[in-house]
Design an enzyme around this catalytic site. Structure first.
Site, PDB file in Angstrom:
ATOM      1  N   GLY A   1      17.254  -0.167   8.294  1.00 18.84           N
ATOM      2  CA  GLY A   1      18.343   0.826   8.260  1.00 18.84           C
ATOM      3  C   GLY A   1      17.981   2.088   8.524  1.00 18.84           C
ATOM      4  O   GLY A   1      16.616   2.628   8.289  1.00 18.84           O
ATOM      5  N   CYS A   2      18.741   2.979   8.868  1.00 18.27           N
ATOM      6  CA  CYS A   2      18.502   4.429   9.044  1.00 18.27           C
ATOM      7  C   CYS A   2      17.941   5.176   7.960  1.00 18.27           C
ATOM      8  O   CYS A   2      17.206   5.750   8.048  1.00 18.27           O
ATOM      9  CB  CYS A   2      19.651   5.091   9.884  1.00 18.27           C
ATOM     10  SG  CYS A   2      21.249   4.951   8.758  1.00 18.27           S
ATOM     11  N   TYR A   3      18.812   5.199   6.865  1.00 19.61           N
ATOM     12  CA  TYR A   3      18.384   5.680   5.657  1.00 19.61           C
ATOM     13  C   TYR A   3      17.163   5.187   4.987  1.00 19.61           C
ATOM     14  O   TYR A   3      16.129   5.803   4.610  1.00 19.61           O
ATOM     15  CB  TYR A   3      19.312   5.541   4.353  1.00 19.61           C
ATOM     16  CG  TYR A   3      20.590   6.486   4.593  1.00 19.61           C
ATOM     17  CD1 TYR A   3      20.546   7.718   4.671  1.00 19.61           C
ATOM     18  CD2 TYR A   3      21.999   5.938   4.518  1.00 19.61           C
ATOM     19  CE1 TYR A   3      21.733   8.703   4.717  1.00 19.61           C
ATOM     20  CE2 TYR A   3      22.994   6.632   4.624  1.00 19.61           C
ATOM     21  CZ  TYR A   3      22.868   7.902   4.678  1.00 19.61           C
ATOM     22  OH  TYR A   3      24.062   8.865   4.714  1.00 19.61           O
TER      23      TYR A   3
END
Length: 343
Positions: free
Chosen positions: A146-148
């Protein structure tokens, strides 16, 4: 290498298309959309007119496997877990951009995603695809982070690996542009709610939390939990993340910056800022770069890590292409050496 993209009309799918179109060793042979396959891609996305001539096709597993050597699933969580199974059962390579194959702990997916997971045996066949931590890749099935999670893990990795921070002191404050929410409409992402505003969401409930903890524990088993918050900011794309942790022993800006430089010396997409310099979102937008700056406060014995990525680049499609390069044995920078968009 011939590849197909499923979910090409979403933001991550479109970004995959942009990167792969310029990849010297990749040919996109088919693009697929469940909801828009009766239209042309240029009709849905006019910015692609005269650039992409491939038709939007329905998802036909056999046809994809006959024409391609690998498939990207740029589909939402809950959809990918169904689409991936026929490919995995046929021993066909998959890079999945959703969260459906990231969490290995039994019961974690139900808790954080609120639905039933893919079969455990298939989940365990996927490698977690944090590109900078894939020294010994072993699988043809890759769960793109995921990006985070990507920004958090790259922020903390050097400190955790060297066991420099108190394991119960990690605080992460992450802010994302609106494209991170995808194309789905909601009150939170409505123009009148998001413009000229900042909103905290999913407090202590974000689905990337267990993914982050899972990876952190590989580096430092003593970490049981982190304090993690996410906010929406009125920009289209980008993640601006600030992480804080208390050190076990006093240090300095110079020592910490050098630690990060040494750690990422051979990682082409992580750029560590010089002492006293901290990254801004604009310096990574449209790219696969992750830029990191550090500061040490001797009064509090806290280190602050400032990290920026493009949520659609390093946080999604860019890292997926990086994972393709690692899997296929291409130069890791192939198709990814574009200059960030500035201003």
């Amino acid at each position: 290498m011939k590849v197909s993209i499923v979910g090409v009309t979403g933001y991550s799918g479109l970004e995959l298309l942009r990167y792969l179109k310029q990849h010297p060793f990749v040919e996109i042979v088919s693009i697929h959309s469940h909801s828009m396959n009766k239209k042309s891609l240029a009709e849905v996305n006019p910015h692609l007119r005269q650039l992409i001539s491939l038709p939007l096709e329905e998802i036909n597993f056999q046809k994809i496997m006959e024409s391609s050597e690998l498939v990207f699933l740029a589909t939402p969580s809950g959809i990918s877990k169904e689409l991936a199974i026929p490919f995995v059962e046929a021993d066909f390579p998959v890079i999945d951009l959703s969260g459906d194959f990231r969490l290995k702990e039994v019961g974690a997916y139900e808790t954080w995603y609120g639905s039933s997971p893919a079969p455990e045996a298939i989940i365990n066949m996927f490698d977690y695809g944090l590109a900078e931590a894939r020294e010994k890749p072993k699988s043809k099935w890759i769960a793109n982070p995921g990006c985070y999670a990507t920004a958090t893990e790259l922020s903390l990795a050097p400190l955790l690996k060297e066991e420099l921070i108190l394991p119960d002191s990690i605080i992460v404050d992450a802010k994302s542009g609106l494209s991170g929410a995808g194309k789905g409409l909601s009150q939170l992402t409505h123009f009148t709610e998001a413009h000229d505003n900042m909103t905290l969401y999913k407090m202590n409930q974000h689905q990337h939390i267990p993914e982050i903890i899972q990876q952190i524990k590989i580096w430092e088993k003593a970490v049981k939990a982190i304090q993690f918050s996410t906010s929406l900011i009125p920009v289209t794309r980008g993640i601006f993340l600030t992480a804080y942790a208390k050190l076990k022993q006093p240090s300095s800006d110079e020592k910490l910056v050098q630690l990060f430089k040494d750690h990422y010396e051979e990682k082409p997409f992580v750029r560590v800022q010089e002492v006293g310099n901290y990254p801004a979102l604009k310096q990574v937008i449209g790219s696969n770069y992750c830029d990191i700056g550090l500061a040490y406060n001797k009064e509090t014995n806290l280190v602050t890590i400032v990290t920026v990525i493009d949520n659609l680049g390093k946080g999604a499609a860019g890292q997926a292409v990086q994972n393709l390069n690692i899997y296929a044995g291409f130069d890791e920078c192939s198709g990814l050496d574009n200059i960030p968009i500035f201003p």
